[in-house]
Design a protein around this motif. Structure first.
Motif, PDB file in Angstrom:
ATOM      1  N   ILE A 131       0.845  -1.205   0.000  1.00  0.00           N
ATOM      2  CA  ILE A 131       0.000   0.000   0.000  1.00  0.00           C
ATOM      3  C   ILE A 131       0.882   1.258   0.000  1.00  0.00           C
ATOM      4  O   ILE A 131       0.637   2.204  -0.749  1.00  0.00           O
ATOM      5  N   GLY A 132       1.910   1.261   0.807  1.00  0.00           N
ATOM      6  CA  GLY A 132       2.748   2.457   0.939  1.00  0.00           C
ATOM      7  C   GLY A 132       3.652   2.686  -0.248  1.00  0.00           C
ATOM      8  O   GLY A 132       4.047   3.818  -0.531  1.00  0.00           O
ATOM      9  N   LEU A 137      -3.242  -2.546  -5.820  1.00  0.00           N
ATOM     10  CA  LEU A 137      -2.553  -3.257  -6.909  1.00  0.00           C
ATOM     11  C   LEU A 137      -3.238  -3.002  -8.253  1.00  0.00           C
ATOM     12  O   LEU A 137      -2.578  -2.930  -9.288  1.00  0.00           O
ATOM     13  N   VAL A 138      -4.562  -2.853  -8.225  1.00  0.00           N
ATOM     14  CA  VAL A 138      -5.288  -2.631  -9.479  1.00  0.00           C
ATOM     15  C   VAL A 138      -5.131  -1.188  -9.940  1.00  0.00           C
ATOM     16  O   VAL A 138      -4.800  -0.923 -11.098  1.00  0.00           O
ATOM     17  N   PHE A 139      -5.329  -0.232  -9.016  1.00  0.00           N
ATOM     18  CA  PHE A 139      -5.416   1.165  -9.440  1.00  0.00           C
ATOM     19  C   PHE A 139      -4.109   1.947  -9.284  1.00  0.00           C
ATOM     20  O   PHE A 139      -3.927   2.994  -9.904  1.00  0.00           O
ATOM     21  N   ARG A 140      -3.214   1.506  -8.412  1.00  0.00           N
ATOM     22  CA  ARG A 140      -1.945   2.215  -8.236  1.00  0.00           C
ATOM     23  C   ARG A 140      -0.866   1.207  -7.829  1.00  0.00           C
ATOM     24  O   ARG A 140      -0.448   1.134  -6.667  1.00  0.00           O
ATOM     25  N   PRO A 141      -0.421   0.390  -8.804  1.00  0.00           N
ATOM     26  CA  PRO A 141       0.467  -0.748  -8.493  1.00  0.00           C
ATOM     27  C   PRO A 141       1.770  -0.344  -7.798  1.00  0.00           C
ATOM     28  O   PRO A 141       2.345  -1.153  -7.075  1.00  0.00           O
ATOM     29  N   GLY A 193       1.996   1.646  -5.429  1.00  0.00           N
ATOM     30  CA  GLY A 193       1.703   2.041  -4.048  1.00  0.00           C
ATOM     31  C   GLY A 193       1.469   3.538  -3.953  1.00  0.00           C
ATOM     32  O   GLY A 193       1.640   4.278  -4.926  1.00  0.00           O
ATOM     33  N   LEU A 194       1.084   3.977  -2.756  1.00  0.00           N
ATOM     34  CA  LEU A 194       0.736   5.396  -2.591  1.00  0.00           C
ATOM     35  C   LEU A 194       1.935   6.309  -2.787  1.00  0.00           C
ATOM     36  O   LEU A 194       1.827   7.404  -3.321  1.00  0.00           O
ATOM     37  N   PHE A 195       3.108   5.869  -2.343  1.00  0.00           N
ATOM     38  CA  PHE A 195       4.295   6.726  -2.423  1.00  0.00           C
ATOM     39  C   PHE A 195       5.439   6.028  -3.157  1.00  0.00           C
ATOM     40  O   PHE A 195       6.595   6.333  -2.928  1.00  0.00           O
ATOM     41  N   GLY A 196       5.126   5.081  -4.010  1.00  0.00           N
ATOM     42  CA  GLY A 196       6.162   4.309  -4.693  1.00  0.00           C
ATOM     43  C   GLY A 196       7.004   5.177  -5.615  1.00  0.00           C
ATOM     44  O   GLY A 196       6.494   6.097  -6.243  1.00  0.00           O
ATOM     45  N   ALA A 197       8.309   4.900  -5.667  1.00  0.00           N
ATOM     46  CA  ALA A 197       9.220   5.679  -6.503  1.00  0.00           C
ATOM     47  C   ALA A 197       9.732   4.814  -7.638  1.00  0.00           C
ATOM     48  O   ALA A 197       9.874   3.605  -7.499  1.00  0.00           O
ATOM     49  N   ALA A 198      10.014   5.459  -8.768  1.00  0.00           N
ATOM     50  CA  ALA A 198      10.590   4.740  -9.907  1.00  0.00           C
ATOM     51  C   ALA A 198      12.011   4.334  -9.577  1.00  0.00           C
ATOM     52  O   ALA A 198      12.742   5.087  -8.952  1.00  0.00           O
ATOM     53  N   THR A 199      12.395   3.134  -9.952  1.00  0.00           N
ATOM     54  CA  THR A 199      13.762   2.672  -9.723  1.00  0.00           C
ATOM     55  C   THR A 199      14.291   2.032 -10.978  1.00  0.00           C
ATOM     56  O   THR A 199      13.544   1.701 -11.885  1.00  0.00           O
ATOM     57  N   ARG A 200      15.647   1.887 -11.016  1.00  0.00           N
ATOM     58  CA  ARG A 200      16.253   1.250 -12.175  1.00  0.00           C
ATOM     59  C   ARG A 200      16.732  -0.127 -11.757  1.00  0.00           C
ATOM     60  O   ARG A 200      17.323  -0.262 -10.725  1.00  0.00           O
ATOM     61  N   ALA A 216      -8.128  -4.954   5.067  1.00  0.00           N
ATOM     62  CA  ALA A 216      -6.738  -4.612   4.722  1.00  0.00           C
ATOM     63  C   ALA A 216      -6.331  -5.313   3.428  1.00  0.00           C
ATOM     64  O   ALA A 216      -5.695  -4.723   2.544  1.00  0.00           O
ATOM     65  N   THR A 217      -6.727  -6.591   3.311  1.00  0.00           N
ATOM     66  CA  THR A 217      -6.380  -7.356   2.111  1.00  0.00           C
ATOM     67  C   THR A 217      -7.109  -6.793   0.878  1.00  0.00           C
ATOM     68  O   THR A 217      -6.545  -6.717  -0.211  1.00  0.00           O
ATOM     69  N   LEU A 218      -8.349  -6.366   1.092  1.00  0.00           N
ATOM     70  CA  LEU A 218      -9.112  -5.755  -0.002  1.00  0.00           C
ATOM     71  C   LEU A 218      -8.436  -4.458  -0.453  1.00  0.00           C
ATOM     72  O   LEU A 218      -8.333  -4.178  -1.663  1.00  0.00           O
ATOM     73  N   LEU A 219      -7.943  -3.692   0.520  1.00  0.00           N
ATOM     74  CA  LEU A 219      -7.256  -2.438   0.195  1.00  0.00           C
ATOM     75  C   LEU A 219      -6.012  -2.711  -0.656  1.00  0.00           C
ATOM     76  O   LEU A 219      -5.718  -1.997  -1.619  1.00  0.00           O
TER      77      LEU A 219
END
Lengths: 293, 235
Positions: free
Chosen positions: A236-237, A280-284, A286-293, A272-275
């Motif tokens: 989620i995060g 995963l469907v709408f923002r894979p 996560g809320l604060f995920g950063a792009a990585t190489r 929590a599991t539903l969240l």
């Protein structure tokens, strides 16, 4: 007791859950963020921390605070040592391959769990809290120790954040996270960074476990829930995001506390599991995920 | 002239695919040596092999009497070899100042080096707290070079530094490389732009199928376009 105080009590319980969860999930998130390793054995490092806390605290006579302080110091160090050994003997030999390390850490999970069953046994055992202070609120009294757990988690999260953002060690860890190959080209010993991060992740889980054993009992199967909830939190995060981990842990911890008190713990886990599924469907990322190489 | 970096009989692989075959190269002091060749010839792999990022299975890379193939990848930059990768490969989530700090840490350099590097690229001084991924392409290339120069290298590896840049930026990069040569830095430059190679290089090595077919003074390449036509396929 009216709804307001009842809600406050549920929220405090949720904050205790959030505090322990934040530390545990932070370890998992650091390991994935920097190493790209999904450590399925993370919950067992938590369990090992709790079991060792029992063993160390019962070895000390006298006031419970002495044994607890020793456990808080020694248990994370021993768990960190075990993690270092696992990193050196298993993960490094697999060249940190994301898929192979999942299988390897599943194996590690069972090894640690069965060793705990063999040497510690199947019983759940309590550890005495270092102090028994009751904080009196106008509506009810509340455990001073539980409030101390929340405070300790806040201090540790701030310390981790300061290390990551204000020190050279943190800079090296972040550089390794973003681009392993280029980090090597600038003199960063990536293998050593990985070993340190894996140990640090395990130590954070162990600290969380030592803090929680005066509230829950130490048991050889107690690593399952923290592992599941930690995965929920880091998904989620946003994997590898410190801010996301803290926000998601507070969200999940609070909702777990409140829903468990007003409805049922099972419903809290279901939501929590539903969240996670929705994220995963709408923002894979996560809320604060950063792009990585 | 004395050799700064000598590569001999180097074999390098990606997995089981051999990319370099008995690769030889001799970089001399104070020179810009350009690697020219078609895509997939092994130019980038040669630079990565020098940095230890692609392991060598045979051969040697000698610098100051030390064989770099025997070192761990993170030990190579400490010998004074700095690398500007293709596509810049900045730590894009880190700020300009943090990227520069990573370069300084590689060889334990301090404030004096930082200031002299920022003097070379003054625009970066105004962007120190900006996330490097948000810089323009030209500024990113300057930061990639600045980060490498923070090592105070005597050997600089540049992989297509002018790729995707506007002419004014290309001129700045050329000027910087020429200035570094004056200061005693030897450079291996991988470049697709033949005009850039001919204007900047002292010598040109033609790479084909993972081998250095021949190394010529740049004047010989200018005089006979057949070399470029044969190895690169352009006029």
């Amino acid at each position: 007791m009216g709804f307001g105080p009842y809600f406050l009590l549920a929220s405090l319980e949720g904050l205790v859950t959030a505090a322990v969860l934040t530390l545990t999930a932070l370890g998992l998130s650091l390991v994935f963020g920097v190493m790209r390793v999904v450590n399925v054995a993370h919950g067992e490092f938590f369990m090992l921390g709790a079991v060792l806390a029992w063993a160390i605290s019962t070895a000390f006579a006298g006031h419970p605070s002495i044994g607890f302080a020793a456990a808080l110091l020694v248990s994370p160090l021993v768990v960190g040592g075990v993690a270092l050994l696992a990193e050196r003997l298993v993960l490094r030999r697999l060249n940190y391959d994301p898929e192979a390390t999942i299988v390897a850490t599943i194996g590690l999970l069972y090894i640690v769990q069965q060793l705990a069953l063999t040497f510690y046994g199947p019983d759940a055992r309590p550890v005495q809290a270092p102090f028994n202070i009751r904080v009196t609120l106008p509506w009810f009294g509340y455990s001073g120790y539980k409030l101390a757990v929340i405070a300790a988690a806040i201090v540790l999260v701030i310390a981790t954040w300061l290390v990551l953002t204000r020190t050279k060690v943190g800079l090296v860890m972040r550089a390794t996270q973003y681009d392993r190959e280029t980090a090597q080209a600038f003199g960063i010993p990536v293998d050593r960074v990985y070993a340190g991060v894996f140990a640090l992740g395990a130590m954070l889980a162990a600290i969380a476990a030592v803090l929680v054993v005066p509230i829950q009992q130490a048991h050889y199967l107690m690593g399952r829930d923290p592992l599941l909830l930690s995965f929920i939190v880091v998904i989620i995060g946003g994997l590898g995001s410190l801010r996301g981990t803290v926000v998601a842990a507070v969200l999940i911890g609070l909702s777990d506390g409140i829903i468990s008190v007003f409805f049922s713990p099972t419903l809290a886990k279901m939501l929590a599991t539903l969240l996670v599924a929705l994220v995963l469907v709408f923002r894979p990322q996560g809320l604060f995920g950063a792009a990585t190489r | 002239m004395a050799s700064t970096l000598a590569i001999d009989g180097l074999d390098a692989f990606y997995g089981e695919v051999q990319v370099l075959r008995g690769f030889k190269l001799d970089l001399q002091q104070h020179e810009v040596l350009c690697l020219l060749g078609r895509n997939g010839a092994g130019k980038t792999t040669a630079l990565k092999a020098i940095m230890g990022l692609v392991p060598a299975r045979a051969g040697s890379i000698i610098k100051d009497g030390r064989d770099l193939t025997k070192l761990a990848p993170h030990e190579v930059p400490r010998t004074g070899v700095a690398y500007v990768p293709q596509g810049r490969r900045l730590f894009s989530e880190l700020t300009v100042a943090e990227n520069i700090e990573i370069g300084l840490m590689a060889r334990g350099k301090g404030r004096t080096t930082r200031e002299s590097v920022l003097d070379l690229f003054p625009v970066l001084r105004e962007r120190l707290s900006q996330r490097s991924g948000t810089l323009s392409g030209g500024e990113q290339q300057m930061l990639a070079m600045a980060r490498a120069l923070c090592l105070e290298p005597d050997v600089l590896l540049l992989d297509e530094p002018t790729e995707g840049l506007m002419p004014s930026m290309i001129a700045k990069i050329r000027e910087t490389v020429a200035g570094l040569r004056e200061r005693g830095v030897s450079t291996i430059l991988v470049e697709q732009r033949v005009d850039a190679v001919l204007s900047l290089a002292d010598r040109v090595a033609f790479i084909e199928n993972g081998q250095n077919r021949e190394t010529l003074p740049v004047q010989a390449v200018r005089d006979d376009p057949a070399f470029v036509r044969r190895y690169v396929g352009v006029e």
